[in-house]
Write an enzyme that holds these catalytic residues in place. Structure first.
Site, PDB file in Angstrom:
ATOM      1  N   ASP A 218      -5.685 -13.804   9.220  1.00  0.00           N
ATOM      2  CA  ASP A 218      -4.559 -13.690   8.272  1.00  0.00           C
ATOM      3  C   ASP A 218      -3.393 -14.618   8.632  1.00  0.00           C
ATOM      4  O   ASP A 218      -2.232 -14.210   8.640  1.00  0.00           O
ATOM      5  CB  ASP A 218      -4.054 -12.239   8.201  1.00  0.00           C
ATOM      6  CG  ASP A 218      -4.984 -11.337   7.412  1.00  0.00           C
ATOM      7  OD1 ASP A 218      -5.729 -11.846   6.564  1.00  0.00           O
ATOM      8  OD2 ASP A 218      -4.954 -10.114   7.637  1.00  0.00           O
TER       9      ASP A 218
ATOM     10  N   ASP B 144       2.484   2.054   3.309  1.00  0.00           N
ATOM     11  CA  ASP B 144       3.417   1.059   3.868  1.00  0.00           C
ATOM     12  C   ASP B 144       4.867   1.443   3.597  1.00  0.00           C
ATOM     13  O   ASP B 144       5.750   1.129   4.394  1.00  0.00           O
ATOM     14  CB  ASP B 144       3.233  -0.330   3.216  1.00  0.00           C
ATOM     15  CG  ASP B 144       1.850  -0.908   3.386  1.00  0.00           C
ATOM     16  OD1 ASP B 144       1.141  -0.482   4.314  1.00  0.00           O
ATOM     17  OD2 ASP B 144       1.493  -1.792   2.580  1.00  0.00           O
TER      18      ASP B 144
ATOM     19  N   HIS C 109       0.880  -1.170   0.000  1.00  0.00           N
ATOM     20  CA  HIS C 109       0.000   0.000   0.000  1.00  0.00           C
ATOM     21  C   HIS C 109       0.920   1.223   0.000  1.00  0.00           C
ATOM     22  O   HIS C 109       1.992   1.183   0.619  1.00  0.00           O
ATOM     23  CB  HIS C 109      -0.825   0.133   1.276  1.00  0.00           C
ATOM     24  CG  HIS C 109      -1.742  -1.001   1.606  1.00  0.00           C
ATOM     25  ND1 HIS C 109      -1.328  -2.121   2.272  1.00  0.00           N
ATOM     26  CD2 HIS C 109      -3.075  -1.158   1.399  1.00  0.00           C
ATOM     27  CE1 HIS C 109      -2.361  -2.930   2.460  1.00  0.00           C
ATOM     28  NE2 HIS C 109      -3.430  -2.375   1.936  1.00  0.00           N
TER      29      HIS C 109
ATOM     30  N   ASP D  57      -0.795 -12.530   1.981  1.00  0.00           N
ATOM     31  CA  ASP D  57      -1.386 -11.509   2.843  1.00  0.00           C
ATOM     32  C   ASP D  57      -1.595 -12.199   4.190  1.00  0.00           C
ATOM     33  O   ASP D  57      -2.714 -12.465   4.617  1.00  0.00           O
ATOM     34  CB  ASP D  57      -2.701 -11.008   2.244  1.00  0.00           C
ATOM     35  CG  ASP D  57      -3.211  -9.779   2.964  1.00  0.00           C
ATOM     36  OD1 ASP D  57      -2.626  -9.427   3.990  1.00  0.00           O
ATOM     37  OD2 ASP D  57      -4.207  -9.176   2.499  1.00  0.00           O
TER      38      ASP D  57
ATOM     39  N   GLU E 107     -10.859  -6.510  -4.282  1.00  0.00           N
ATOM     40  CA  GLU E 107     -10.654  -7.617  -3.335  1.00  0.00           C
ATOM     41  C   GLU E 107     -11.916  -7.764  -2.481  1.00  0.00           C
ATOM     42  O   GLU E 107     -12.152  -6.950  -1.576  1.00  0.00           O
ATOM     43  CB  GLU E 107      -9.430  -7.313  -2.469  1.00  0.00           C
ATOM     44  CG  GLU E 107      -9.085  -8.454  -1.540  1.00  0.00           C
ATOM     45  CD  GLU E 107      -7.752  -8.226  -0.830  1.00  0.00           C
ATOM     46  OE1 GLU E 107      -6.808  -7.725  -1.468  1.00  0.00           O
ATOM     47  OE2 GLU E 107      -7.677  -8.539   0.364  1.00  0.00           O
TER      48      GLU E 107
ATOM     49  N   GLU F 253      -9.248 -13.414  -1.549  1.00  0.00           N
ATOM     50  CA  GLU F 253      -8.470 -13.755  -0.350  1.00  0.00           C
ATOM     51  C   GLU F 253      -9.167 -14.886   0.400  1.00  0.00           C
ATOM     52  O   GLU F 253     -10.372 -14.838   0.654  1.00  0.00           O
ATOM     53  CB  GLU F 253      -8.308 -12.517   0.536  1.00  0.00           C
ATOM     54  CG  GLU F 253      -7.567 -12.848   1.820  1.00  0.00           C
ATOM     55  CD  GLU F 253      -7.031 -11.610   2.530  1.00  0.00           C
ATOM     56  OE1 GLU F 253      -6.579 -10.666   1.854  1.00  0.00           O
ATOM     57  OE2 GLU F 253      -7.072 -11.594   3.767  1.00  0.00           O
TER      58      GLU F 253
END
Ligand code: XUL
Ligand code: CO
Length: 438
Positions: free
Chosen positions: A311, A106, A103, A341, A234, A270
């Site tokens: 996650d 980040d 991102h 992820d 997503e 995901e």
């Protein structure tokens, strides 16, 4: 090579040593050059590791402070951003994967306002570009974090305040430009706050129109700057909001069709998000292929006892082989890949833990790929499915799918005395075949 840090000094380049190895810092199944169905394993899996869980998160949770105390978390501004880039690229290189994802926030020095945001993002791009050149690492996808900052508490594009939409549009514009400049292969939208906490204060029609407007602007921008990769949504049903508009693949496709975006936007699926939506991951993959919008995957898993996005690294062999079967059977990735992820638990505070998580995750995918390839080569599963539907290739099936009217069918059924004979669906046989490969 990128500058070596003290943090990863004890970690060697991760080798492939085979299934019998007891070296925890070696791959047991991921042998990137091994040919599977005529294609290198690395080209099937296209693995990527993410910046956010591995280098940004400090181990905090809602009950407690950060546990990791990484050296770069002590630094500030551009110095922090560059130190983070050093360890990140060292990590990706030692792991030996081809891709990474980030991102905007980040990778850059924190910004107090949008002007600073644009400047700070620009300041780190030279560093990332140089590191990609030095290591050969590539960007699987870039994205904008338009959900963490306080300004996005009531949504980014779906915010009741158009000034917030303008801020999100600014971030998306610059994140897309950055992704293009770094040769990114896809651009992702995850709508963390694009939903509602309560319908009582929400104008749902306006919010969905606004969401579609930002996406349409992004599609126009993509063509304007000549970005070749697909834009990916997503899906996730909830968390952080009570309800998110991009609920699952089917919901996203309906949304894209309503706004005429179905040929421009695909999905980044995901695993844990599928679980939260009540869908198995192979269902999400199969649906995305059926709609022609399969893009990429964020590989992870939840915890069967927890109803939130944990996650964790994906290590359920049966789930992976079933998912991999759908991917390979449908032609595999094009621009997409498997992005981890996934994050280590907050008690896993050592540098080595980051490697154990990713090594296990990649081995699990490699094993799933090998299992799915065996099933595809054996051909018995696909033969069983084709045989199940073979009547539809015969006269009656073709006629009903084509020229027949409802009353034609009714008349013929009675006149010919049509009397179907039920046949076994063979579920246990098929589950055993997948279990054997997991
Ligand atoms: C959140 C999530 C994000 C996206 C990118 O659940 O998965 O990290 O992958 O914004
Ligand atoms: Co994700």
């Amino acid at each position: 090579m990128t500058k070596s840090s003290e943090f990863f000094a004890e970690i060697p380049q991760i080798p492939y040593e085979g299934a019998e190895s007891s070296n925890p810092l070696a791959f047991k199944y991921y042998d990137k050059d091994q040919l599977v169905l005529g294609k290198r394993m690395e080209d099937h899996l296209r693995p990527a590791a993410c910046y956010w869980h591995t280098f940004c998160w400090d181990g905090f949770d809602v009950f407690g402070e950060g546990t990791f105390r990484r050296p770069w978390h002590e630094l500030e501004g551009q110095e922090m951003a560059e130190a983070k880039a050093d360890v990140a690229f060292e990590f990706y290189s030692k792991l030996g994967i081809p891709f990474y994802c980030f991102h905007d926030v980040d990778v850059m020095a924190p910004a107090a306002n949008m002007k600073e945001h644009v400047e700070n993002l620009a300041a780190i791009l030279d560093v990332l570009e140089r590191k990609q050149d030095e290591t050969g690492l590539k960007l699987l996808w870039g994205t904008a974090n338009v959900f963490s900052n306080r300004r996005y508490m009531s949504g980014a594009s779906t915010n009741p305040d158009p000034e917030v939409f303008a801020s999100a549009a600014t971030q998306v514009c610059h994140a897309m430009n950055a992704t293009k400049r770094l040769g990114g292969e896809n651009y992702v939208f995850w709508g963390g706050r694009e939903g509602y906490e309560t319908l009582l204060n929400t104008d749902l029609n306006r919010e969905m129109d606004q969401l579609a407007r930002l996406l349409t602007l992004a599609v126009e921008h993509k063509h304007k700057i000549g970005f070749k990769g697909p834009l990916l949504i997503e899906p996730k049903p909830h968390e952080p909001t009570k309800h998110q508009y991009d609920r699952d693949t089917a919901t996203v496709f309906a949304f894209l069709q309503k706004y005429g975006l179905e040929n421009e936007v695909k999905v980044n699926l995901e695993t844990n998000h599928a679980t939260l939506a009540g869908n198995p991951m192979d269902h999400e993959i199969a649906m995305a292929f059926a709609f022609g919008i399969f893009g990429s995957i964020d590989a992870n898993r939840g915890d069967p006892q927890n109803g939130w996005d944990t996650d964790q690294f994906w290590n359920d062999p049966l789930d992976i082989v079933r998912s991999m079967y759908q991917i390979i059977k449908n032609g595999g990735f094009t621009t997409g890949g498997f992005n981890f992820d996934a994050k280590v638990r907050r008690q896993s505070i050592d540098a080595a833990d980051l490697f154990y998580g990713h090594i296990g995750g990649l081995d699990a995918l490699a094993r799933g790929l090998l299992g799915a390839a065996k099933l595809i080569e054996a051909g018995d599963v696909s033969a069983l499915v084709s045989d199940r539907y073979s009547g539809w290739d015969d006269e009656l099936g073709k006629w009903m799918m084509g020229a027949a009217s409802l009353s034609d069918i009714a008349d013929k059924t009675v006149a010919d005395g049509i009397d179907p004979k039920p046949k076994s669906g063979r579920q246990e046989f098929l589950e055993n075949r997948f279990g054997q490969m997991a």
